[in-house]
Design a protein around this motif. Structure first.
Motif, mmCIF file in Angstrom:
data_model
loop_
_atom_site.group_PDB
_atom_site.id
_atom_site.type_symbol
_atom_site.label_atom_id
_atom_site.label_comp_id
_atom_site.label_asym_id
_atom_site.label_seq_id
_atom_site.Cartn_x
_atom_site.Cartn_y
_atom_site.Cartn_z
ATOM 1 N N LEU B 237 7.130 -46.476 -14.925
ATOM 2 C CA LEU B 237 6.080 -45.901 -15.457
ATOM 3 C C LEU B 237 6.108 -45.823 -16.905
ATOM 4 N N GLY B 238 7.334 -45.471 -17.486
ATOM 5 C CA GLY B 238 7.753 -45.559 -18.852
ATOM 6 C C GLY B 238 8.480 -46.721 -19.327
ATOM 7 N N ILE B 239 9.146 -46.661 -20.353
ATOM 8 C CA ILE B 239 10.079 -47.810 -21.088
ATOM 9 C C ILE B 239 11.194 -47.119 -21.503
ATOM 10 N N SER B 240 12.050 -47.622 -21.002
ATOM 11 C CA SER B 240 13.583 -47.222 -21.584
ATOM 12 C C SER B 240 14.435 -48.433 -21.675
ATOM 13 N N ALA B 241 15.915 -48.136 -22.326
ATOM 14 C CA ALA B 241 16.630 -49.234 -22.701
ATOM 15 C C ALA B 241 17.981 -48.703 -22.366
ATOM 16 N N GLY B 242 18.695 -49.853 -21.802
ATOM 17 C CA GLY B 242 19.945 -49.573 -21.679
ATOM 18 C C GLY B 242 20.676 -50.590 -22.670
ATOM 19 N N ILE B 243 21.539 -49.754 -23.709
ATOM 20 C CA ILE B 243 21.899 -50.665 -24.908
ATOM 21 C C ILE B 243 23.628 -50.779 -24.753
ATOM 22 N N ILE B 244 23.947 -51.913 -24.690
ATOM 23 C CA ILE B 244 25.503 -52.170 -24.699
ATOM 24 C C ILE B 244 25.908 -52.894 -26.239
ATOM 25 N N VAL B 245 26.750 -52.344 -26.655
ATOM 26 C CA VAL B 245 27.385 -52.666 -27.974
ATOM 27 C C VAL B 245 28.808 -52.956 -28.008
ATOM 28 N N GLY B 246 29.241 -54.028 -28.356
ATOM 29 C CA GLY B 246 30.454 -54.355 -28.374
ATOM 30 C C GLY B 246 31.227 -54.275 -26.849
ATOM 31 N N ILE B 251 25.645 -44.417 -25.292
ATOM 32 C CA ILE B 251 25.269 -43.286 -24.279
ATOM 33 C C ILE B 251 24.558 -42.115 -25.231
ATOM 34 N N GLY B 252 24.806 -42.295 -26.375
ATOM 35 C CA GLY B 252 24.083 -41.000 -27.366
ATOM 36 C C GLY B 252 24.732 -39.909 -27.211
ATOM 37 N N HIS B 253 24.337 -38.810 -28.289
ATOM 38 C CA HIS B 253 25.314 -37.471 -28.335
ATOM 39 C C HIS B 253 25.028 -36.786 -27.144
ATOM 40 N N ARG B 254 23.901 -36.602 -26.310
ATOM 41 C CA ARG B 254 23.660 -35.820 -25.514
ATOM 42 C C ARG B 254 23.344 -36.704 -24.204
ATOM 43 N N GLY B 255 23.581 -38.091 -24.336
ATOM 44 C CA GLY B 255 23.094 -38.957 -23.170
ATOM 45 C C GLY B 255 21.655 -39.251 -23.104
ATOM 46 N N HIS B 256 21.071 -39.406 -24.273
ATOM 47 C CA HIS B 256 19.398 -39.615 -24.365
ATOM 48 C C HIS B 256 19.134 -40.920 -25.057
ATOM 49 N N SER B 257 20.233 -41.877 -25.219
ATOM 50 C CA SER B 257 19.882 -42.789 -26.150
ATOM 51 C C SER B 257 19.013 -43.660 -25.128
ATOM 52 N N GLY B 258 18.396 -44.748 -25.880
ATOM 53 C CA GLY B 258 17.515 -45.714 -25.093
ATOM 54 C C GLY B 258 16.102 -45.310 -24.917
ATOM 55 N N LYS B 259 15.730 -44.223 -25.465
ATOM 56 C CA LYS B 259 14.379 -43.887 -25.126
ATOM 57 C C LYS B 259 13.308 -44.448 -26.029
#
Lengths: 420, 420
Positions: B237-246, B251-259
């Protein structure tokens, strides 16, 4: 374009000082070396430290710390002595101090307008610093010879028993190509190679992106100490970012991460030198501020005047600051939704723009990112100023010493004689 | 809002299978456990493998591999047998195979429309799968009871000697708050706790963000195998991302990366449910495609019809696909400038939109990002389809077993009796 080879610092910015993990079957000798590195890293980051504190902080026993400290003293990397003041009864714990005056690294930087070279002592103190203008239109490679001259000049006043452990160069190379487009070359491996070719002996140079290196500096010794998820924004002629995630720098597949100045934020905006339109740089650069203030966009010296006029209540200047700050907040909000950092740090020319327009920046950040992403966000002006890049470069250069202290001691001084 | 606690998988997605580094002073027993994990991880990722290949791939000697394999056989985690075909003369090397039929994990997912539960065997095979619709307007916590029912139902047909090693649940919880705004709650720790409360025994559940987990799956077993810098985009329904680096998830500071769906790409665009305007979601979601095609934006079933009509040459449908693909490329270009990934993977509903409009997406990516950032970029449609999330969740659940194979064997089966 050649793929740049960039240093991936393994230990820089680590917020824990516990001994490094060993490989399977690590010998006692390998474990000893790692523990030596842990002790040296601790005093490098925290300054003079008592054996008692090292014992408790590193989780090693007292006699081990004593033996490690003795080894480091014998290698000329630290000194041991009685504490300056003794508060408790009993025999005081000896204090281990980094030999900042003797052990040092070369830290170089190439930004849009300046070439800088410094000698930075173990512990992070700048011992010597030289700076010259960078002629406009020159590439990073053109900076090699003048930087080498600065280094040689500094070396002339170095004590004979000083120990050079390495060098690093920070650069962000923005060059205009024959087709008119601005290309960002990152930091090419040839830069380090060319620098090394200037010296007939010495431990060599690692290279890194200027914003990445400044980000590391702010994390190790600046406003973001102990923070693991950071977006550091650096304003110079362009805008770039050093992004630290989970305590590690985001380097990117080919070393080109953090080119945030070329995110398009305004699809109907002005053409950008990169060939695109409405890039973040076109809205938040010094040139944008000057344009909105009715000044010559290329007159960088006028930036400070505009900021001062805004602070003094000048309406045109105030509106210019507000407009740039609004776009600054807009782009940061997008980055916050992507990365969810703990802190955003504003450095370089963005430091002053953030400070002047913080309310406007915060307004964007109070509304644009998702509540979950912005909830714990801290916005901070960079603390280290112009020195951030040199301090960060020195951290890169010290990395090898801190990983294996006794192995770097053999490197010796840089040859002070000019090559032919 | 409570801060979610999210699993930071340590080993999942690792592209090297060499033994894990040990802590200083690692005992022979610890090293043995790590080597057992390395062997088990290898056959889990690569399927049946000869002892000879394990010897060369893991850098351990032949007798060590033999002893490790024997331990894993005795624990019921692998089998050993003669190879199916023997090509060379001499005694053939025994083949080590994961016991996919016996050793399994529970993989659960909560997406916008469906609740799914699977049993996934060691080696990544889906052994059993149940799916029910998710009533609209329900939260992730509301999904706990029906998911637990699916798990209990699957458990009824499990062989008595089967070994359950763990569970994981993937969710992206988009809920509309009383103030009308859409909040993305990430994945709250209460979700895992609530699931565990449904069962009186069992190894428990870790939680993860749906896009993050699908990204891991594509990296471990999909189109991004062996790639370390990945942006995986997930359309639901929405769009989100899983970002893998190295090689590691951001994950982001509180787990909310990739929004990333809430990056603002069009400052003059439509209002978004999050309270902002012109979010990427408003331009590239299924609803946007349906709107441009003149269809009811809430009729998700019509998406396939629009894509088919576009493929058949229908002009309105074709223009709708092109417009969405153009904004898709626009946002990806911005992300590429920030992260400099090696590959961008399009998953969920974005897979079909990318496939239909790849030329338009590529046109944006050929011009918008800086040349250095886009030079080596690969664009790929996700390979694992709807199963990506379940396969990725199973990887999270297997992580503990693969880190210490013999220690998980004691966990035993989940209690098949319903709690009161």
């Amino acid at each position: 374009m050649a793929a740049p080879v960039r240093a991936r610092p393994t230990g820089v910015g680590r917020t824990t000082e516990s001994p490094l993990p060993a490989v399977p079957g690590a010998s006692q000798e390998e474990i000893r070396r790692q523990n030596l590195g842990a002790v040296l890293r601790y005093v490098h980051l925290h300054g003079p430290t008592s054996r008692a504190e090292l014992t408790s902080q590193l989780g090693l026993n007292r006699s081990t710390i004593g033996a490690l400290a003795a080894d480091l003293v014998a290698s000329g990397l630290v000194t041991e002595g009685a504490p300056a003041s003794v508060r408790r009864a009993g025999r005081p714990s000896l204090v281990v101090s980094p030999r900042s005056d003797r052990v040092y690294a070369h830290a170089l930087s190439i930004d849009a307008a300046r070439l800088r070279a410094a000698r930075v002592g173990l512990g992070g103190q700048i011992l010597d610093l030289r700076e010259i203008p960078r002629p406009s239109g020159t590439s990073a490679i053109d900076a090699v010879r003048p930087l080498a001259d600065l280094v040689r000049d500094m070396e002339r006043s170095v004590a004979p028993d000083a120990l050079l452990v390495g060098g690093a160069v920070a650069a962000t190379d923005t060059t205009r190509e024959p087709d008119g487009r601005i290309r960002i070359a990152g930091v090419d491996e040839t830069l380090g190679v060319a620098l090394e070719a200037e010296f007939s002996a010495g431990p060599g140079f690692v290279t890194g992106d200027l914003a990445d290196i400044a980000a590391l500096a702010e994390q190790v010794r600046g406003v973001a100490t102990g923070i693991d998820d950071i977006i550091y924004l650096h304003g110079d002629l362009g805008i770039s970012a050093g992004i630290i995630v989970g305590g590690r720098l985001v380097i990117g597949h080919r070393g080109h991460s953090g080119k945030v100045g070329h995110m398009v934020v305004n699809p109907n905006g002005l053409p950008c030198g990169c060939g695109s339109r409405g890039c973040w740089e076109t809205e938040i650069s010094e040139a944008a501020l000057l344009r909105h203030a009715g000044r010559d966009p290329s007159d960088r010296a006028a930036v400070a005047e505009v900021l001062r006029a805004a602070a003094d209540g000048d309406r045109t200047a105030g509106a210019a600051v507000a407009q740039v700050a609004d776009w600054l907040g807009f782009g940061v909000a997008n980055l916050v939704n992507v990365v969810n950092p703990d802190a955003v740090v504003f450095g370089g020319s963005l430091r002053d723009i953030f400070t002047a327009g913080a309310d406007v920046v915060r307004e964007r950040l109070d509304t644009m990112p998702l509540p979950a992403s912005r909830e714990y966000l801290r916005l901070r002006a960079a603390a280290l100023g112009r020195d951030a890049v040199l301090i960060g470069a020195a951290e890169l250069a010290f990395d090898k010493l801190l990983a294996d202290p006794l192995n770097v001691g053999v490197v010796g001084q840089m040859d002070p004689v000019d090559p032919i």
